[in-house]
Motif scaffolding. Structure first.
Motif, PDB file in Angstrom:
ATOM      1  N   GLU A  15       0.809  -1.220   0.000  1.00 46.40           N
ATOM      2  CA  GLU A  15       0.000   0.000   0.000  1.00 46.40           C
ATOM      3  C   GLU A  15       0.847   1.278   0.000  1.00 46.40           C
ATOM      4  OE1 GLU A  15      -2.358   0.979   3.427  1.00 46.40           O
ATOM      5  OE2 GLU A  15      -3.471   2.506   2.331  1.00 46.40           O
ATOM      6  N   VAL A  16       1.797   1.341   0.935  1.00 42.05           N
ATOM      7  CA  VAL A  16       2.512   2.609   1.103  1.00 42.05           C
ATOM      8  C   VAL A  16       3.256   3.017  -0.178  1.00 42.05           C
ATOM      9  CG1 VAL A  16       4.587   1.573   2.171  1.00 42.05           C
ATOM     10  CG2 VAL A  16       3.965   3.918   2.702  1.00 42.05           C
ATOM     11  N   PHE A  17       3.820   2.039  -0.871  1.00 40.85           N
ATOM     12  CA  PHE A  17       4.562   2.377  -2.095  1.00 40.85           C
ATOM     13  C   PHE A  17       3.610   2.626  -3.271  1.00 40.85           C
ATOM     14  CE2 PHE A  17       7.969  -0.178   0.168  1.00 40.85           C
ATOM     15  CZ  PHE A  17       8.635   0.951   0.605  1.00 40.85           C
ATOM     16  N   THR A  35       2.548  10.064   2.256  1.00 42.72           N
ATOM     17  CA  THR A  35       2.525   8.594   2.244  1.00 42.72           C
ATOM     18  C   THR A  35       3.743   8.013   2.964  1.00 42.72           C
ATOM     19  OG1 THR A  35       3.550   8.513   0.048  1.00 42.72           O
ATOM     20  CG2 THR A  35       1.152   8.594   0.122  1.00 42.72           C
ATOM     21  N   VAL A  36       4.828   7.810   2.221  1.00 44.24           N
ATOM     22  CA  VAL A  36       5.996   7.121   2.792  1.00 44.24           C
ATOM     23  C   VAL A  36       6.654   7.975   3.865  1.00 44.24           C
ATOM     24  CG1 VAL A  36       8.243   6.091   2.274  1.00 44.24           C
ATOM     25  CG2 VAL A  36       6.431   6.027   0.582  1.00 44.24           C
ATOM     26  N   GLY A  37       7.125   7.310   4.903  1.00 44.26           N
ATOM     27  CA  GLY A  37       7.836   8.013   5.969  1.00 44.26           C
ATOM     28  C   GLY A  37       9.244   8.354   5.534  1.00 44.26           C
ATOM     29  N   ALA A  38       9.391   9.457   4.856  1.00 44.70           N
ATOM     30  CA  ALA A  38      10.724   9.916   4.437  1.00 44.70           C
ATOM     31  C   ALA A  38      10.741  11.425   4.601  1.00 44.70           C
ATOM     32  CB  ALA A  38      10.996   9.529   2.996  1.00 44.70           C
ATOM     33  N   SER A 133       0.155  -1.991  13.450  1.00 44.85           N
ATOM     34  CA  SER A 133       1.611  -1.904  13.507  1.00 44.85           C
ATOM     35  C   SER A 133       2.121  -1.524  12.120  1.00 44.85           C
ATOM     36  CB  SER A 133       2.212  -3.241  13.945  1.00 44.85           C
ATOM     37  OG  SER A 133       3.548  -3.064  14.357  1.00 44.85           O
ATOM     38  N   TRP A 134       3.435  -1.392  12.000  1.00 44.36           N
ATOM     39  CA  TRP A 134       4.042  -1.119  10.693  1.00 44.36           C
ATOM     40  C   TRP A 134       3.642  -2.253   9.744  1.00 44.36           C
ATOM     41  CZ3 TRP A 134       9.246  -3.110   8.928  1.00 44.36           C
ATOM     42  CH2 TRP A 134       9.618  -2.534   7.693  1.00 44.36           C
ATOM     43  N   GLY A 135       3.281  -1.899   8.537  1.00 45.19           N
ATOM     44  CA  GLY A 135       2.716  -2.856   7.593  1.00 45.19           C
ATOM     45  C   GLY A 135       3.601  -4.027   7.237  1.00 45.19           C
ATOM     46  N   HIS A 187       5.800   5.355  17.700  1.00 48.44           N
ATOM     47  CA  HIS A 187       5.085   4.194  17.159  1.00 48.44           C
ATOM     48  C   HIS A 187       4.542   4.477  15.748  1.00 48.44           C
ATOM     49  CE1 HIS A 187       1.543   1.513  16.697  1.00 48.44           C
ATOM     50  NE2 HIS A 187       2.292   0.652  17.367  1.00 48.44           N
ATOM     51  N   ASN A 188       4.839   3.545  14.853  1.00 48.98           N
ATOM     52  CA  ASN A 188       4.356   3.614  13.472  1.00 48.98           C
ATOM     53  C   ASN A 188       3.241   2.592  13.334  1.00 48.98           C
ATOM     54  OD1 ASN A 188       3.984   3.559  10.711  1.00 48.98           O
ATOM     55  ND2 ASN A 188       6.069   2.942  10.194  1.00 48.98           N
ATOM     56  N   PRO A 189       1.997   2.951  13.039  1.00 48.33           N
ATOM     57  CA  PRO A 189       1.563   4.196  12.431  1.00 48.33           C
ATOM     58  C   PRO A 189       0.933   5.227  13.375  1.00 48.33           C
ATOM     59  CG  PRO A 189      -0.189   2.598  12.255  1.00 48.33           C
ATOM     60  CD  PRO A 189       0.943   1.925  13.002  1.00 48.33           C
ATOM     61  N   ALA A 251      17.792   4.774   8.574  1.00 44.45           N
ATOM     62  CA  ALA A 251      17.175   5.387   7.390  1.00 44.45           C
ATOM     63  C   ALA A 251      16.728   6.811   7.701  1.00 44.45           C
ATOM     64  CB  ALA A 251      15.997   4.544   6.931  1.00 44.45           C
ATOM     65  N   LYS A 252      15.964   6.947   8.776  1.00 43.07           N
ATOM     66  CA  LYS A 252      15.341   8.246   9.044  1.00 43.07           C
ATOM     67  C   LYS A 252      16.319   9.210   9.717  1.00 43.07           C
ATOM     68  CE  LYS A 252      11.515   5.545   8.738  1.00 43.07           C
ATOM     69  NZ  LYS A 252      10.818   5.197   7.545  1.00 43.07           N
ATOM     70  N   ASN A 253      16.992   8.737  10.776  1.00 45.79           N
ATOM     71  CA  ASN A 253      17.807   9.698  11.541  1.00 45.79           C
ATOM     72  C   ASN A 253      19.067  10.134  10.800  1.00 45.79           C
ATOM     73  OD1 ASN A 253      19.157   7.311  11.968  1.00 45.79           O
ATOM     74  ND2 ASN A 253      18.798   7.218  14.172  1.00 45.79           N
ATOM     75  N   GLY A 379      -5.780   6.324   7.519  1.00 42.67           N
ATOM     76  CA  GLY A 379      -5.769   7.697   8.040  1.00 42.67           C
ATOM     77  C   GLY A 379      -4.378   8.108   8.506  1.00 42.67           C
ATOM     78  N   ARG A 380      -3.371   7.244   8.292  1.00 42.01           N
ATOM     79  CA  ARG A 380      -2.009   7.610   8.682  1.00 42.01           C
ATOM     80  C   ARG A 380      -1.451   8.631   7.713  1.00 42.01           C
ATOM     81  NH1 ARG A 380       3.653   4.339   7.980  1.00 42.01           N
ATOM     82  NH2 ARG A 380       3.601   5.471   6.004  1.00 42.01           N
ATOM     83  N   VAL A 381      -0.893   9.694   8.257  1.00 40.57           N
ATOM     84  CA  VAL A 381      -0.181  10.647   7.399  1.00 40.57           C
ATOM     85  C   VAL A 381       1.273  10.732   7.842  1.00 40.57           C
ATOM     86  CG1 VAL A 381      -2.198  12.098   6.927  1.00 40.57           C
ATOM     87  CG2 VAL A 381      -0.738  12.665   8.862  1.00 40.57           C
TER      88      VAL A 381
HETATM   89  C1  LMR Z   1       6.794   3.859   6.243  1.00 42.66           C
HETATM   90  O1  LMR Z   1       6.220   3.269   7.178  1.00 42.66           O
HETATM   91  O2  LMR Z   1       6.224   4.636   5.468  1.00 42.66           O
HETATM   92  C2  LMR Z   1       8.272   3.651   6.035  1.00 42.66           C
HETATM   93  O3  LMR Z   1       8.819   2.995   7.133  1.00 42.66           O
HETATM   94  C3  LMR Z   1       8.556   3.031   4.737  1.00 42.66           C
HETATM   95  C4  LMR Z   1       8.214   1.575   4.672  1.00 42.66           C
HETATM   96  O4  LMR Z   1       9.080   0.802   4.292  1.00 42.66           O
HETATM   97  O5  LMR Z   1       7.078   1.188   4.966  1.00 42.66           O
END
Ligand code: LMR
Length: 407
Positions: A15-17, A35-38, A133-135, A187-189, A251-253, A379-381
């Protein structure tokens, strides 16, 4: 002609991609990508951290560096610095040689190597993840050999907070030796973390029920701008004498998304067992991808081990964290000023990259279709997509959508 591949079924999109691509392909000038956490800067552009650029330049000019293989467990200078950053350099587990790191293919690789070790060597078969949780947690752990995925309650939709009573109840009902995935911070998401007192209670239950903690630390420093604050929960568990593993992502930090820089920290209570454990992790990595890449790990190792670069990096993470905090505040203020129905304080109190807005699937569909504001169905942004240039448009889009489609 008949094909041997004829029975291969089409898998579901990630989904996220998929939503990210839909946004990238959308020519609309006002589109917003949440969308993507970047991370994105105020102009909505990806940001190469200045300290990373500087380090890369120095690496390019350093003729002592080459492209020989790294060891199977990676660059020691990287993994020990990463473990020190997580636990704190003076932590007894580090000083006593009971904790060590393994360089992995980002946080996902650390999750996979750690999970495979737990199924193969400790014979664990059930894991728990938060709901939601994270997908990718489920796929990674099932692919690593876990037989059963269970969920513990996490999200209180009405209160827009952690369903702590539900969480504790579910952990209390877990079988001994279940592995519990815990998000170290941000916590993601949902963007909602347990309080320190709540972490203490989680630790109590996990001790009593003999559950195994598997931390996922993807935002250390990025969440609050403070490395120590974001590592509090992990350090607390270490202090309580838990044996555990922790997947760390850079990746993020460090903004090193496509370099795949990660570390698996393993904390044991007996130093004598470290060689055996390392030897088995070595076999898992050797059989999966043989050894990790150099570039990103060397950048992180160089920065973490050099006091001046380390200070420059800490300034970078503060810049990123503060920008996100400012956008959270700005969006919350705008929605409240517009009188958008519903409570919006959570936009500001949630932490990290993501906000679980509470927007419904219908509202999300409308935001995407009508306003070209892209977010996940849940609903995650990603707050990274909000900038000073689009925040008014975004607030208005949410406002009009909520008025038009109250649920
Ligand atoms: C996200 O949750 O958007 C990021 O961590 C990218 C990913 O790989 O899902």
């Amino acid at each position: 002609m008949a094909s041997r591949f004829a029975d291969v079924k089409l898998g579901p999109p990630i989904e996220v991609f998929a939503v990210n691509k839909a946004c990238v392909d959308d020519p609309h000038p006002d589109k917003i990508n949440m969308t993507v956490g970047a991370y994105r800067d105020d102009e909505g552009k990806p940001w190469v951290l200045p300290v990373v650029r500087k380090t890369e330049r120095a690496m390019a000019d350093d003729c002592t560096l080459n492209h020989e293989y790294l060891p199977v467990l990676g660059l020691e200078a990287f993994s020990s610095a990463a473990t020190g950053m997580l636990l704190g350099p003076d932590h007894p587990a580090v000083a006593e040689g009971r904790a060590f790191g393994v360089q992995t293919l980002s946080g996902t690789g650390a999750l996979r190597v750690g999970a495979e070790f737990l199924t193969r060597q400790l014979k664990y078969s059930t894991f728990y993840m938060s709901n939601p949780s994270w997908g990718n947690h489920k796929l990674v752990f099932l692919n690593a050999g876990f037989a059963e995925c269970r969920e513990y309650r996490y999200w209180d939709a009405a209160g827009r907070t952690v369903d702590f009573a539900g969480l504790l109840e579910d952990l209390r009902a877990a079988p001994e030796n279940a592995v519990v995935i815990l998000h170290a911070c941000a916590h993601n998401p949902t963007g909602c973390d347990p309080s320190r007192e709540q972490w203490e209670q989680i630790a109590d239950v996990m001790k009593e029920k003999k559950l195994f903690p598997f931390f996922d630390s993807a935002y250390q420093g990025f969440a609050s701008g403070d490395l120590d604050k974001d590592a509090w929960a992990v350090r607390y568990f270490a202090g309580r004498g838990f044996e555990f593993v922790c997947a760390q992502s850079f990746a993020k930090n460090f903004g090193l998304y496509n370099e795949r820089v990660g570390n698996l920290t393993m904390v044991l209570n007996d130093k004598q067992l470290v060689p055996q454990v390392k030897s088995q992790v070595t076999l898992i990595v050797r059989g999966m991808y043989s050894n990790p890449p150099n570039h990103g790990g060397r950048i992180v190792a160089t920065v973490l081990n050099n006091p001046q670069l380390f200070e420059e990096w800490k300034e970078c993470i503060r810049t990123m964290a503060n920008r996100i905090l400012a956008m959270r505040k700005g969006l919350r203020q705008r929605l409240q000023a517009l009188g958008t129905p519903g409570g919006w304080d959570h936009i500001e109190t949630q932490i990290g990259m993501f906000s679980y807005t509470g927007l419904t699937p219908r509202q999300v569909e409308h935001l995407v279709g009508h306003y070209h504001v892209y977010l996940l169905k849940s609903g995650r942004v990603s707050m990274c997509g909000v900038t000073p240039h689009n925040i008014d448009y975004l607030a208005k889009a949410i406002h009009e959508t909520v008025l038009l489609l109250p649920d």
